[in-house]
Design a protein around this motif. Sequence first.
Motif, PDB file in Angstrom:
ATOM      1  N   LYS A 296       0.659  -1.080   0.105  1.00  0.00           N
ATOM      2  CA  LYS A 296       0.073  -0.150  -0.039  1.00  0.00           C
ATOM      3  C   LYS A 296       0.864   1.327  -0.037  1.00  0.00           C
ATOM      4  O   LYS A 296       0.738   2.186  -0.827  1.00  0.00           O
ATOM      5  N   GLU A 297       1.881   1.317   0.871  1.00  0.00           N
ATOM      6  CA  GLU A 297       2.802   2.574   1.007  1.00  0.00           C
ATOM      7  C   GLU A 297       3.743   1.947   1.859  1.00  0.00           C
ATOM      8  O   GLU A 297       3.937   1.008   2.558  1.00  0.00           O
ATOM      9  N   THR A 298       5.181   2.662   1.840  1.00  0.00           N
ATOM     10  CA  THR A 298       6.119   2.338   2.528  1.00  0.00           C
ATOM     11  C   THR A 298       6.464   4.039   3.256  1.00  0.00           C
ATOM     12  O   THR A 298       6.060   5.164   2.875  1.00  0.00           O
ATOM     13  N   ILE A 299       7.397   3.745   4.106  1.00  0.00           N
ATOM     14  CA  ILE A 299       8.046   4.756   4.735  1.00  0.00           C
ATOM     15  C   ILE A 299       8.493   5.917   3.882  1.00  0.00           C
ATOM     16  O   ILE A 299       8.551   6.983   3.569  1.00  0.00           O
TER      17      ILE A 299
ATOM     18  N   ILE B   8      -6.056  21.206  10.520  1.00  0.00           N
ATOM     19  CA  ILE B   8      -6.158  20.219   9.569  1.00  0.00           C
ATOM     20  C   ILE B   8      -5.230  19.017   9.387  1.00  0.00           C
ATOM     21  O   ILE B   8      -3.903  19.479   9.537  1.00  0.00           O
ATOM     22  N   ALA B   9      -5.762  17.832   9.379  1.00  0.00           N
ATOM     23  CA  ALA B   9      -4.646  16.651   9.076  1.00  0.00           C
ATOM     24  C   ALA B   9      -5.446  15.911   7.991  1.00  0.00           C
ATOM     25  O   ALA B   9      -6.619  15.897   7.928  1.00  0.00           O
ATOM     26  N   THR B  10      -4.642  15.519   7.212  1.00  0.00           N
ATOM     27  CA  THR B  10      -5.003  14.892   6.024  1.00  0.00           C
ATOM     28  C   THR B  10      -5.675  13.146   6.128  1.00  0.00           C
ATOM     29  O   THR B  10      -6.397  13.010   5.328  1.00  0.00           O
ATOM     30  N   ASP B  11      -5.276  12.483   7.263  1.00  0.00           N
ATOM     31  CA  ASP B  11      -5.730  11.342   7.393  1.00  0.00           C
ATOM     32  C   ASP B  11      -5.378  10.537   6.153  1.00  0.00           C
ATOM     33  O   ASP B  11      -5.984   9.535   5.567  1.00  0.00           O
ATOM     34  N   HIS B  12      -4.073  10.570   5.595  1.00  0.00           N
ATOM     35  CA  HIS B  12      -3.701   9.989   4.276  1.00  0.00           C
ATOM     36  C   HIS B  12      -3.633   8.458   4.441  1.00  0.00           C
ATOM     37  O   HIS B  12      -2.978   8.036   5.283  1.00  0.00           O
ATOM     38  N   ALA B  13      -4.374   7.936   3.619  1.00  0.00           N
ATOM     39  CA  ALA B  13      -4.673   6.325   3.900  1.00  0.00           C
ATOM     40  C   ALA B  13      -4.718   5.607   2.545  1.00  0.00           C
ATOM     41  O   ALA B  13      -5.590   5.274   1.792  1.00  0.00           O
ATOM     42  N   PRO B  14      -3.351   5.239   2.152  1.00  0.00           N
ATOM     43  CA  PRO B  14      -3.185   4.720   0.954  1.00  0.00           C
ATOM     44  C   PRO B  14      -3.495   3.201   0.853  1.00  0.00           C
ATOM     45  O   PRO B  14      -3.399   2.472   1.830  1.00  0.00           O
ATOM     46  N   HIS B  15      -4.249   2.616  -0.310  1.00  0.00           N
ATOM     47  CA  HIS B  15      -4.511   1.218  -0.371  1.00  0.00           C
ATOM     48  C   HIS B  15      -4.143   0.851  -1.806  1.00  0.00           C
ATOM     49  O   HIS B  15      -4.184   1.680  -2.666  1.00  0.00           O
ATOM     50  N   ALA B  16      -3.801  -0.335  -1.996  1.00  0.00           N
ATOM     51  CA  ALA B  16      -3.797  -1.160  -3.365  1.00  0.00           C
ATOM     52  C   ALA B  16      -4.869  -0.898  -4.303  1.00  0.00           C
ATOM     53  O   ALA B  16      -5.985  -1.025  -3.634  1.00  0.00           O
TER      54      ALA B  16
ATOM     55  N   GLY C 233      -0.398   4.899  -3.233  1.00  0.00           N
ATOM     56  CA  GLY C 233      -1.822   5.027  -3.233  1.00  0.00           C
ATOM     57  C   GLY C 233      -2.398   6.088  -4.260  1.00  0.00           C
ATOM     58  O   GLY C 233      -1.623   7.117  -4.377  1.00  0.00           O
ATOM     59  N   LYS C 234      -3.247   5.491  -5.065  1.00  0.00           N
ATOM     60  CA  LYS C 234      -4.078   6.311  -5.962  1.00  0.00           C
ATOM     61  C   LYS C 234      -5.445   6.577  -5.840  1.00  0.00           C
ATOM     62  O   LYS C 234      -6.121   7.125  -6.701  1.00  0.00           O
ATOM     63  N   ASN C 235      -6.087   6.325  -4.613  1.00  0.00           N
ATOM     64  CA  ASN C 235      -7.282   6.189  -4.193  1.00  0.00           C
ATOM     65  C   ASN C 235      -7.585   7.734  -3.782  1.00  0.00           C
ATOM     66  O   ASN C 235      -7.440   7.924  -2.602  1.00  0.00           O
ATOM     67  N   THR C 236      -8.017   8.668  -4.491  1.00  0.00           N
ATOM     68  CA  THR C 236      -8.498   9.952  -4.491  1.00  0.00           C
ATOM     69  C   THR C 236      -9.762  10.263  -5.165  1.00  0.00           C
ATOM     70  O   THR C 236      -9.902   9.891  -6.147  1.00  0.00           O
ATOM     71  N   PRO C 237     -10.620  10.879  -4.598  1.00  0.00           N
ATOM     72  CA  PRO C 237     -11.638  11.534  -5.264  1.00  0.00           C
ATOM     73  C   PRO C 237     -11.447  12.715  -5.883  1.00  0.00           C
ATOM     74  O   PRO C 237     -12.354  13.399  -6.495  1.00  0.00           O
ATOM     75  N   PHE C 238     -10.388  13.099  -5.756  1.00  0.00           N
ATOM     76  CA  PHE C 238     -10.039  14.550  -6.247  1.00  0.00           C
ATOM     77  C   PHE C 238      -9.178  14.400  -7.647  1.00  0.00           C
ATOM     78  O   PHE C 238      -8.842  15.302  -8.321  1.00  0.00           O
ATOM     79  N   HIS C 239      -9.104  13.157  -8.376  1.00  0.00           N
ATOM     80  CA  HIS C 239      -8.625  13.083  -9.777  1.00  0.00           C
ATOM     81  C   HIS C 239      -9.371  13.949 -10.573  1.00  0.00           C
ATOM     82  O   HIS C 239     -10.449  14.171 -10.755  1.00  0.00           O
ATOM     83  N   ASP C 240      -8.507  14.731 -11.449  1.00  0.00           N
ATOM     84  CA  ASP C 240      -8.970  15.666 -12.339  1.00  0.00           C
ATOM     85  C   ASP C 240      -9.469  16.844 -11.982  1.00  0.00           C
ATOM     86  O   ASP C 240      -9.803  17.687 -12.677  1.00  0.00           O
TER      87      ASP C 240
END
Length: 429
Positions: free
Chosen positions: A70-73, A301-309, A396-403
């Motif tokens: 999903k992600e690495t350091i 504000i904090a992102t809660d950056h949560a990547p998934h495959a 992670g490419k999981n975003t609702p903000f693409h485009d």
Amino acid sequence: MRTILKNAKRLLPSNKLEDCEILIEDKQIKEIRSVINEEADREIDVKGNVVLPGFVDVHIHLREPGGEHKETILTGTKAAARGGYTTVCSMPNTNPVPDSSETVNALFEKIKQDAQVRVLPYASITKNLKGEELTNIEELADLGVFAFTDDGVGIQTADFMLQAMARAKKAGASIVAHCEDNSIVYEGVVHDGKVSQSLHLPGIPPISESVQIARDVLLAEATGCHYHVCHVSTKESVRVIRDAKRAGIHVTAEVTPHHLLLNEEDITTASTDFKMNPPLRAKEDQEALLEGLIDGTIDFIATDHAPHAMEEKAKGMLEAPFGIVGLETAFSLLYTNLVQTEKITLHQLVEWLSIKPAEVFTLPYGKLEENAAADITVVNLNKNSVIDKETFFSKGKNTPFHDWKVTGQPVLTMVEGNVAYIDEEDIHG
């Protein structure tokens, strides 16, 4: 190593911009003046762009160890640097969980080896995040963990939370909570509202969040512990936190960019890029979050950056994991949709991305001043771009903000005077 940032502008509290140059030496900002005529080992011409204190995100998921697909350091902190973040705090839902001196020390070593920005890791409140046995909070606090959380799952019993807060208070540590009462989640995957009905999906009631916050603020009052609420999403939660602050309880809170910019009505299809926990709520909740941020009920504000495959997110709304990525898009989205629309000022945004998270957790960062750490984010406020998930540094490419079309972009990120990210098209040096 002496570095000078030339031809910069800094932001004043009045929201005006002032010409400046910055001398960096021994990991610190040594001088900020209109012009610096001194010799340096390196000069970086920032071409009239704006210098800001490096962004601080106290809520991200780096997935390593155990979730490297999903992600690495390494990839997560590269994404953070690209987004302008110089300090990030990594959540403990990894495998193994940082719940003992052995696992925490191993995590510190991996961070030292791979991190491109400063990473302050959390330890878990309970062993293996199971909510059955408390970790040795005093021992782990002595090792230097950032704070304690079981993020991803709420602490289900008042007894456990009371014990955790009492011990954290004694250890001088903070309790950071994902608030969710599992008994009233009802296996929901989106907000219990219009969209859950129209898409025939099980809904998560807003009360599942606010009822646990209400319990916890009273426990925080009883123990005197610093209690911080993750990713607030409902108007009821804002009300509870506001009342608790008025009562003098040491409670703080964060909100995510996606909860500020989206609501349930933005979910027009069952796309898992809109599946996050807490879910996107009703429009009135979204409005209450911005109001709470502006009036100080919500601290930053904090992102809660949560990547998934991709294959995990492809399983559909019922089975896909919760979460979206956010590190690389936060500033541009917030600047475009809140500052340029004059809902907030740039200075307010910088307070919520840099200054306040550092202050809340008494970190010596989030400052652009002489003798402070040389954590600096340079932003081009005029740069127009389109968010393209395929260019993310994050796995992670999981975003609702693409485009989405955005204006404003970090173009240089420095951590203790070292370049962590540079946009070669904008900056040379």
